[in-house]
Scaffold this motif. Structure first.
Motif, PDB file in Angstrom:
ATOM      1  N   TYR A 173       0.811  -1.228   0.000  1.00 19.28           N
ATOM      2  CA  TYR A 173       0.000   0.000   0.000  1.00 19.28           C
ATOM      3  C   TYR A 173       0.838   1.270   0.000  1.00 19.28           C
ATOM      4  CZ  TYR A 173      -3.138  -3.679   1.434  1.00 19.28           C
ATOM      5  OH  TYR A 173      -3.810  -4.848   1.497  1.00 19.28           O
ATOM      6  N   SER A 174       2.155   1.085  -0.014  1.00 17.34           N
ATOM      7  CA  SER A 174       3.027   2.274  -0.056  1.00 17.34           C
ATOM      8  C   SER A 174       4.343   1.849  -0.700  1.00 17.34           C
ATOM      9  CB  SER A 174       3.290   2.798   1.359  1.00 17.34           C
ATOM     10  OG  SER A 174       4.183   1.931   2.039  1.00 17.34           O
ATOM     11  N   ASN A 175       5.302   2.758  -0.729  1.00 16.08           N
ATOM     12  CA  ASN A 175       6.623   2.425  -1.287  1.00 16.08           C
ATOM     13  C   ASN A 175       7.519   1.722  -0.280  1.00 16.08           C
ATOM     14  OD1 ASN A 175       6.093   3.525  -3.769  1.00 16.08           O
ATOM     15  ND2 ASN A 175       6.845   5.560  -3.192  1.00 16.08           N
ATOM     16  N   LYS A 176       7.010   1.552   0.920  1.00 16.83           N
ATOM     17  CA  LYS A 176       7.825   1.043   2.024  1.00 16.83           C
ATOM     18  C   LYS A 176       8.431  -0.339   1.729  1.00 16.83           C
ATOM     19  CE  LYS A 176       8.974   1.853   6.312  1.00 16.83           C
ATOM     20  NZ  LYS A 176       9.590   3.112   6.668  1.00 16.83           N
ATOM     21  N   VAL A 177       9.712  -0.474   1.965  1.00 20.22           N
ATOM     22  CA  VAL A 177      10.387  -1.756   1.789  1.00 20.22           C
ATOM     23  C   VAL A 177      11.169  -2.059   3.062  1.00 20.22           C
ATOM     24  CG1 VAL A 177      12.137  -3.001   0.466  1.00 20.22           C
ATOM     25  CG2 VAL A 177      10.627  -1.399  -0.697  1.00 20.22           C
ATOM     26  N   ARG A 178      10.892  -3.225   3.642  1.00 19.98           N
ATOM     27  CA  ARG A 178      11.625  -3.626   4.858  1.00 19.98           C
ATOM     28  C   ARG A 178      12.584  -4.754   4.506  1.00 19.98           C
ATOM     29  NH1 ARG A 178       6.373  -3.219   7.286  1.00 19.98           N
ATOM     30  NH2 ARG A 178       6.341  -1.281   8.475  1.00 19.98           N
ATOM     31  N   ILE A 179      13.844  -4.569   4.834  1.00 20.21           N
ATOM     32  CA  ILE A 179      14.885  -5.532   4.438  1.00 20.21           C
ATOM     33  C   ILE A 179      15.613  -6.057   5.670  1.00 20.21           C
ATOM     34  CG2 ILE A 179      17.071  -5.779   3.163  1.00 20.21           C
ATOM     35  CD1 ILE A 179      16.094  -3.500   1.334  1.00 20.21           C
ATOM     36  N   TRP A 180      15.783  -7.356   5.722  1.00 18.69           N
ATOM     37  CA  TRP A 180      16.693  -7.972   6.693  1.00 18.69           C
ATOM     38  C   TRP A 180      17.747  -8.670   5.845  1.00 18.69           C
ATOM     39  CZ3 TRP A 180      11.588  -7.380   7.205  1.00 18.69           C
ATOM     40  CH2 TRP A 180      11.090  -6.903   8.428  1.00 18.69           C
ATOM     41  N   SER A 181      18.995  -8.394   6.108  1.00 19.99           N
ATOM     42  CA  SER A 181      19.991  -8.943   5.195  1.00 19.99           C
ATOM     43  C   SER A 181      21.311  -9.244   5.886  1.00 19.99           C
ATOM     44  CB  SER A 181      20.230  -7.943   4.056  1.00 19.99           C
ATOM     45  OG  SER A 181      21.109  -8.507   3.108  1.00 19.99           O
ATOM     46  N   SER A 182      21.981 -10.267   5.373  1.00 18.68           N
ATOM     47  CA  SER A 182      23.344 -10.564   5.807  1.00 18.68           C
ATOM     48  C   SER A 182      24.247  -9.693   4.948  1.00 18.68           C
ATOM     49  CB  SER A 182      23.648 -12.048   5.578  1.00 18.68           C
ATOM     50  OG  SER A 182      24.954 -12.333   6.031  1.00 18.68           O
ATOM     51  N   ALA A 183      24.448  -8.461   5.391  1.00 16.04           N
ATOM     52  CA  ALA A 183      25.118  -7.466   4.553  1.00 16.04           C
ATOM     53  C   ALA A 183      26.027  -6.579   5.391  1.00 16.04           C
ATOM     54  CB  ALA A 183      24.076  -6.608   3.837  1.00 16.04           C
ATOM     55  N   GLN A 184      27.015  -5.990   4.732  1.00 18.10           N
ATOM     56  CA  GLN A 184      27.978  -5.147   5.425  1.00 18.10           C
ATOM     57  C   GLN A 184      27.575  -3.684   5.468  1.00 18.10           C
ATOM     58  OE1 GLN A 184      31.570  -7.685   3.487  1.00 18.10           O
ATOM     59  NE2 GLN A 184      32.143  -5.628   4.060  1.00 18.10           N
ATOM     60  N   SER A 185      26.681  -3.280   4.576  1.00 19.25           N
ATOM     61  CA  SER A 185      26.515  -1.849   4.366  1.00 19.25           C
ATOM     62  C   SER A 185      25.052  -1.442   4.293  1.00 19.25           C
ATOM     63  CB  SER A 185      27.232  -1.442   3.081  1.00 19.25           C
ATOM     64  OG  SER A 185      28.566  -1.887   3.141  1.00 19.25           O
ATOM     65  N   PRO A 186      24.383  -1.337   5.468  1.00 18.94           N
ATOM     66  CA  PRO A 186      22.952  -1.045   5.451  1.00 18.94           C
ATOM     67  C   PRO A 186      22.602   0.257   4.729  1.00 18.94           C
ATOM     68  CG  PRO A 186      23.887  -0.848   7.679  1.00 18.94           C
ATOM     69  CD  PRO A 186      24.903  -1.527   6.832  1.00 18.94           C
ATOM     70  N   PHE A 187      23.432   1.283   4.913  1.00 11.42           N
ATOM     71  CA  PHE A 187      23.066   2.570   4.314  1.00 11.42           C
ATOM     72  C   PHE A 187      23.344   2.606   2.813  1.00 11.42           C
ATOM     73  CE2 PHE A 187      23.018   3.391   8.766  1.00 11.42           C
ATOM     74  CZ  PHE A 187      21.920   4.234   8.918  1.00 11.42           C
ATOM     75  N   ALA A 188      24.317   1.823   2.363  1.00 11.46           N
ATOM     76  CA  ALA A 188      24.534   1.728   0.915  1.00 11.46           C
ATOM     77  C   ALA A 188      23.363   0.990   0.274  1.00 11.46           C
ATOM     78  CB  ALA A 188      25.840   1.007   0.627  1.00 11.46           C
ATOM     79  N   ILE A 189      22.872  -0.043   0.946  1.00 10.58           N
ATOM     80  CA  ILE A 189      21.697  -0.759   0.425  1.00 10.58           C
ATOM     81  C   ILE A 189      20.523   0.204   0.343  1.00 10.58           C
ATOM     82  CG2 ILE A 189      19.965  -2.524   0.985  1.00 10.58           C
ATOM     83  CD1 ILE A 189      22.231  -4.196   2.180  1.00 10.58           C
ATOM     84  N   ARG A 190      20.336   0.979   1.397  1.00  6.56           N
ATOM     85  CA  ARG A 190      19.207   1.909   1.417  1.00  6.56           C
ATOM     86  C   ARG A 190      19.309   2.909   0.269  1.00  6.56           C
ATOM     87  NH1 ARG A 190      16.872   5.707   6.254  1.00  6.56           N
ATOM     88  NH2 ARG A 190      18.724   6.953   5.904  1.00  6.56           N
ATOM     89  N   GLN A 191      20.505   3.434   0.088  1.00  9.99           N
ATOM     90  CA  GLN A 191      20.670   4.453  -0.945  1.00  9.99           C
ATOM     91  C   GLN A 191      20.491   3.855  -2.349  1.00  9.99           C
ATOM     92  OE1 GLN A 191      24.643   5.316  -2.016  1.00  9.99           O
ATOM     93  NE2 GLN A 191      23.568   5.820  -3.910  1.00  9.99           N
ATOM     94  N   ILE A 192      21.061   2.664  -2.571  1.00  7.78           N
ATOM     95  CA  ILE A 192      20.950   2.040  -3.901  1.00  7.78           C
ATOM     96  C   ILE A 192      19.495   1.637  -4.167  1.00  7.78           C
ATOM     97  CG2 ILE A 192      21.679   0.110  -5.361  1.00  7.78           C
ATOM     98  CD1 ILE A 192      24.331   0.103  -3.696  1.00  7.78           C
ATOM     99  N   MET A 193      18.844   1.071  -3.155  1.00 12.25           N
ATOM    100  CA  MET A 193      17.436   0.670  -3.321  1.00 12.25           C
ATOM    101  C   MET A 193      16.588   1.889  -3.684  1.00 12.25           C
ATOM    102  SD  MET A 193      16.745  -2.586  -2.945  1.00 12.25           S
ATOM    103  CE  MET A 193      14.984  -2.423  -2.733  1.00 12.25           C
ATOM    104  N   ALA A 194      16.795   2.991  -2.962  1.00 13.79           N
ATOM    105  CA  ALA A 194      16.014   4.195  -3.224  1.00 13.79           C
ATOM    106  C   ALA A 194      16.265   4.679  -4.643  1.00 13.79           C
ATOM    107  CB  ALA A 194      16.372   5.278  -2.213  1.00 13.79           C
ATOM    108  N   ASP A 195      17.523   4.691  -5.025  1.00 14.36           N
ATOM    109  CA  ASP A 195      17.911   5.183  -6.335  1.00 14.36           C
ATOM    110  C   ASP A 195      17.351   4.297  -7.454  1.00 14.36           C
ATOM    111  OD1 ASP A 195      19.290   7.119  -7.751  1.00 14.36           O
ATOM    112  OD2 ASP A 195      21.008   5.772  -8.073  1.00 14.36           O
ATOM    113  N   SER A 196      17.544   2.985  -7.307  1.00 13.06           N
ATOM    114  CA  SER A 196      17.142   2.070  -8.379  1.00 13.06           C
ATOM    115  C   SER A 196      15.623   1.902  -8.465  1.00 13.06           C
ATOM    116  CB  SER A 196      17.791   0.703  -8.177  1.00 13.06           C
ATOM    117  OG  SER A 196      19.176   0.788  -8.385  1.00 13.06           O
ATOM    118  N   PHE A 197      14.936   1.936  -7.335  1.00 19.69           N
ATOM    119  CA  PHE A 197      13.485   1.722  -7.344  1.00 19.69           C
ATOM    120  C   PHE A 197      12.711   3.038  -7.417  1.00 19.69           C
ATOM    121  CE2 PHE A 197      12.602  -2.827  -6.594  1.00 19.69           C
ATOM    122  CZ  PHE A 197      13.900  -3.293  -6.431  1.00 19.69           C
TER     123      PHE A 197
END
Lengths: 803, 178
Positions: free
Chosen positions: A216-240
């Motif tokens: 119902y919104s653009n909201k995306v919740r991610i749980w990930s085995s990842a090193q860089s939460p803010f890079a994921i956030r920025q790339i996700m925002a940019d790409s989507f």
């Protein structure tokens, strides 16, 4: 461990505390993304390309979609989203054409594993196999383009340079001085080629992500085995095309990363599946096989080094050409290639030099950052070349290096002037050479004598340097809040995936505030909604940048505490000191308050309160860095250099080719030890990982560039049976002027130059120069059998008589 | 044909559809009776049915040791053992190492020697070591290497683990009279 204990001049910084996350990890309580399940969670399966390069003629998903329990079926036609950190070149799902054996052709989310699995088998895909681009030479001919849209790919402009109508994702350059003159003036010019294959990071927890996309919104919740939460956030925002605040990234405990979990990986695919499945959470997890052949690797690399030197041993000029086989994508790989242009001549003073570094697309599994990225590879070339030069010159390799190492006043490749505050390469080399008992190279006579016993010993050493490879404006931040009991909550957006950062940062906070480390509450788990921004957990930058941010936040906290305490104690803040969790008057120490008394605001006896909850923050941004000049590579890329050296003693079984590593001495000028136990852990781990690259590991592909060894059975990583007889860590502490307590990063460095030192030791033992990794028993045995003094290729195809 | 390529190695349990089998065993001292799919691995049984998430899978083919548990006194890789093979067995997992809220000597030494970093392989190492020390309270370095050579760790370089095992063996002999 060495018996002598490290002595620190500080009460908490420099002490060997146990890691904060240890208790949860030895009791089975630590929760990794792999362990997680969310209500209504669907399971995903991917169909990977069965060809290195093929045209997808048609995909019939009707049977899969009709299977009860299937919630989403996706293929390339369903999404045009491209992702990537530095280069937006990675399609989430292949469309039109596949680019490597791991490209995702289709993905399915279903109620359970069984259904997803069955649905995959119901997909009907018709491929038209195409001629793949096998290697960098073929790629450079540009007859086939891996990305025919290379001219349009979005990238970090001014830092990376994709070449028009080519397979070159980025061509980075640096040059200074007059190289023609340098080679002319040289008494000796030596040119060599060195190479090394792709290898796997092999984190014990494979890549895994769970995503819940709000329908119902653009909201995306991610749980990930990842090193860089803010890079994921920025790339996700940019790409989507959504806002960063729409993307919530949670990082539970991470089962190893080594750079392989920097950037972005399975999160976009899980997002698309969750969206297509009406917002139910979807878990995508790589099998071990996929971890090898679908998720990225360290790039294979070929270095060509031409060096001019005077007969006294002074370097006059170096020309280096590095070609990186980045495989199908280079979204992070371009940054690996970039490091070569400012670090690719090693820690030496060379006035005339040029470096060309090309990150090249082929149809192999793609590449990314891997511990000390770019540096293990270029140092394999440079430090073997230095050894070979010293052989030609008949100068001791220690003396030869000492003559050319960077010292205060000298310039790095990019023109940065080195000062004493950068630390000392020569202190490191001298320390390890002494520790290993170096007395000069083995003579041919000694070698022959030992050879008869079946086992020959050799010693070798190599230099290393690395500064964080990151954008010039990289930054991090922390938030600090005092709890009601006077303990302190510390939050940072960088991830501790085993390197021990949260413990070391807590020590810095505890030192500044003068409270026990147990009173610092810091979690390895990250939530981008609460933790403050950090660029990326990579580059050995966390103690340096995060440590500085912690110091700033601590000092702001103390300032605020003293302001309130001054009111309560009826004095000026400047009359107040702090120690052992108390603020007190410098002249009348009986006038004092505990931290607890002011944590949530001070309360007078009549109930009146002042101050309020204590909270502070600290930011840190790389100081004075610049992008490098596109043609000359001049500029300031290095927030902090860490120099180091390894010296290694080996014993080679001349019959089997087996290399037994007897001793490794490793010195790093880290400025200040924050936690000796954690540094020792990084050194042991990095050295053994480096020995993996040196002796064991390497991808093997078939003629269609399919990985032939995608398992621990066939792609060996070191086990306890492979550890050296002894590792001696040496900490050099020339302080860094702007490091926290003078400290520099050392997370990645122990891995760099381990292969070079082994290669040099192999020469000392056998009198044979190996130019290619790994130095596996078969490579060494075949090398000996070939009767050659230089081994450029260790494939069976290169055996005498094969060509 | 192409489609089956990546279905060969499965990370989660897939129901076989076969008739369930009643399984009785002891896990960490607790009696368990459950109906299980005869195709289910012991690893999935421990994680999915008993919700003991400490035991990890990192390869799914018995190569890495992350899923090591103790079954009838022997260290086994639970990812390549069927749950039904554990009928009547006594099993210990990482959750069963600490007693009465107190960490065992082995766990304490893993902490104090910093024998772990990311922690994903740690439960497997602890269980392999536990079985080793139960069978041999005074192992030589060669015996330690022989046993722990089957557990992969990408972080520590193994040396701190070796030190922790040596120290734990010594302390157990002294403090527990082994």
């Amino acid at each position: 461990m060495d018996e002598k204990k490290y002595q620190s001049k500080y009460k908490r910084v420099g002490q060997a505390y146990d890691r904060k996350d240890a208790r949860e990890k030895v009791t089975g309580q630590a929760v990794f993304t792999y362990d997680m399940e969310l209500p209504g969670m669907l399971h995903a399966r991917c169909l990977l390309s069965p060809y290195a390069r093929a045209r997808i003629v048609s995909i019939d998903t009707s049977k899969a979609k009709a299977l009860p329990g299937v919630r989403a079926v996706l293929c390339g036609e369903d999404s045009d989203i491209l992702v990537g950190l530095y280069m937006q070149d990675k399609r989430v799902l292949a469309k039109g054409e596949t680019r490597y054996h791991g490209d995702v052709v289709a993905a399915i989310a279903a109620d359970d594993e069984e259904t997803a699995e069955r649905a995959i088998s119901l997909l009907d895909v018709v491929y038209e196999p195409l001629q793949p681009v096998h290697d960098v030479d073929e790629a450079l001919r540009a007859e086939i383009l891996v990305h025919d849209d290379i001219n349009e790919l979005k990238h970090y402009v001014g830092v990376f340079f994709p070449q028009k109508d080519s397979n070159i994702a980025s061509w980075n350059k640096s040059k200074k001085g007059d190289l023609d003159m340098a080679f002319e003036e040289a008494d000796l010019v030596v040119e060599n080629e060195f190479s090394l294959p792709a290898v796997a990071h092999a984190p014990m927890e494979t890549h895994v992500a769970i995503v819940q996309a709000d329908p119902y919104s653009n909201k995306v919740r991610i749980w990930s085995s990842a090193q860089s939460p803010f890079a994921i956030r920025q790339i996700m925002a940019d790409s989507f095309g959504i806002s960063e605040s729409d993307v919530e990234v949670h990082i539970p405990y991470v089962g190893g990363g080594f750079g392989g979990k920097a950037g972005i990986h399975l999160e976009p695919l899980a997002t698309l599946l969750s969206r297509a499945a009406g917002g139910l959470p979807v878990k995508v997890r790589a099998t071990r096989e996929q971890e090898f052949n679908q998720l990225p690797t360290r790039a294979g690399m070929r270095g060509r080094i031409k060096t001019g030197v005077t007969k006294e041993g002074k370097l006059t000029g170096v020309r280096a050409v590095y070609d990186w086989d980045s495989g199908a994508y280079a979204d992070y790989g371009v940054n690996v290639g970039k490091t070569a242009v400012y670090s690719g001549i090693g820690p030496y003073k060379v006035d005339n030099a040029s470096i060309d570094s090309k990150t090249i697309y082929t149809n192999k599994v793609f590449s990314t950052a891997y511990r000390g990225f770019g540096h293990l590879e270029t140092h394999w070339s440079i430090e073997r070349q230095m050894d070979i030069l010293s052989q030609h010159l008949q100068i001791d390799p220690y003396e030869f290096r000492m003559m050319n190492l960077l010292k205060p006043g000298d310039q790095t490749m990019s023109g940065e002037v080195i000062t004493e505050s950068n630390g000392s390469p020569s202190d490191c080399l001298t320390a390890v050479v002494k520790e290993i008992g170096w007395t000069g190279r083995k003579t041919e006579e000694e070698r022959q004598r030992e050879w008869k016993t079946g086992k020959v010993r050799g010693k070798g050493f190599a230099m290393l340097q690395k500064a964080p490879a990151m954008p010039a404006n990289t930054s991090t931040s922390v938030i600090m809040q005092m709890n009601g009991d006077g303990h302190v909550k510390l939050m940072i957006g960088a991830v501790d995936f085993g390197q021990g950062a949260i413990t070391a940062l807590a020590q810095i906070a505890a030192q500044e505030l003068d409270i026990p480390i147990e009173h610092i509450e810091i979690s390895a788990e990250i939530d981008t909604r609460a933790n403050p921004y950090d660029w990326n957990t990579v580059a050995s930058k966390l103690i340096f940048m995060g440590g500085n941010a912690v110091i700033k936040a601590s000092r702001e906290m103390l300032r605020k505490m003293k302001e309130i305490a001054a009111q309560a104690l009826r004095t000026d803040p400047e009359n107040l000191l702090h120690a052992n969790g108390e603020v007190y008057h410098r002249h009348s120490p009986e006038r004092r308050l505990t931290y607890k008394q002011i944590a949530l605001g001070y309360m007078y006896p009549n109930g009146t309160g002042i101050g309020g909850p204590l909270i502070s923050s600290g930011s840190s941004i790389a100081d004075g860095l610049t992008n490098l000049h596109p043609e000359t590579g001049q500029g300031y890329p290095a927030a902090v250099w860490t120099f180091g050296a390894h010296a290694i003693e080996i014993e080679v079984d001349v019959e089997t080719g087996y290399v037994d590593v007897l001793k490794v001495a490793s010195a790093f000028d880290i400025g200040q030890v924050i936690n000796e136990k954690l540094v020792y852990g990084q050194i042991c781990g990095g050295v053994v990982q480096g020995l993996g690259s040196a002796l064991l590991e390497g991808y093997k592909f078939n003629s269609d560039e399919q990985l032939m060894n995608p398992s621990f059975t066939d792609n060996k990583i070191p086990t306890m049976k492979d550890i050296p007889g002894k590792i001696v860590p040496i900490y050099i502490e020339n302080p860094q002027h702007n490091g926290p307590y003078g400290a520099r990063g050392v997370g990645e460095h122990p891995m760099i130059s381990v292969p070079s030192a082994v290669g040099n030791a192999v020469y000392d033992a056998l009198g044979i120069n190996f130019h290619v990794l790994p130095l596996s028993p078969e490579a060494i045995a075949l090398g000996i059998a070939s009767g050659k003094k230089s081994i450029l290729c260790t494939d069976v195809d290169c055996l005498p008589g094969r060509h | 044909m192409d489609n089956v390529k990546d279905c060969s190695m499965v990370t989660e349990h897939i129901e076989s559809g076969k008739r369930k089998v009643t399984l009785s065993l002891t896990v960490n001292g607790r009696q368990i009776v459950r109906d299980v799919d005869p195709n289910m691995t012991l690893l999935h049984f421990l994680r999915d049915n008993l919700k003991l998430f400490g035991t990890k899978e990192a390869c799914g083919e018995g190569e890495c040791g992350a899923c090591t548990i103790i079954m009838n006194g022997q260290a086994v890789t639970s990812c390549i053992i069927l749950a039904v093979e554990a009928e009547g067995a006594e099993i210990t997992t990482v959750e069963g190492l600490a007693e009465d809220g107190k960490l065992s000597i082995l766990q304490e030494e893993f902490i104090s020697q910093d024998a772990l970093q990311c922690g994903f392989c740690t439960p497997g190492f602890l269980m392999s070591t536990r079985a080793l020390l139960d069978n041999n309270p005074n192992p030589t370095d060669a015996e330690i290497v022989e046993v722990l050579g089957g557990n992969l760790c990408r972080c520590t370089g193994y040396i701190p683990i070796m030190l922790a095992v040596r120290r734990a063996a010594e302390r157990e002999r002294k403090e527990l009279g082994r």
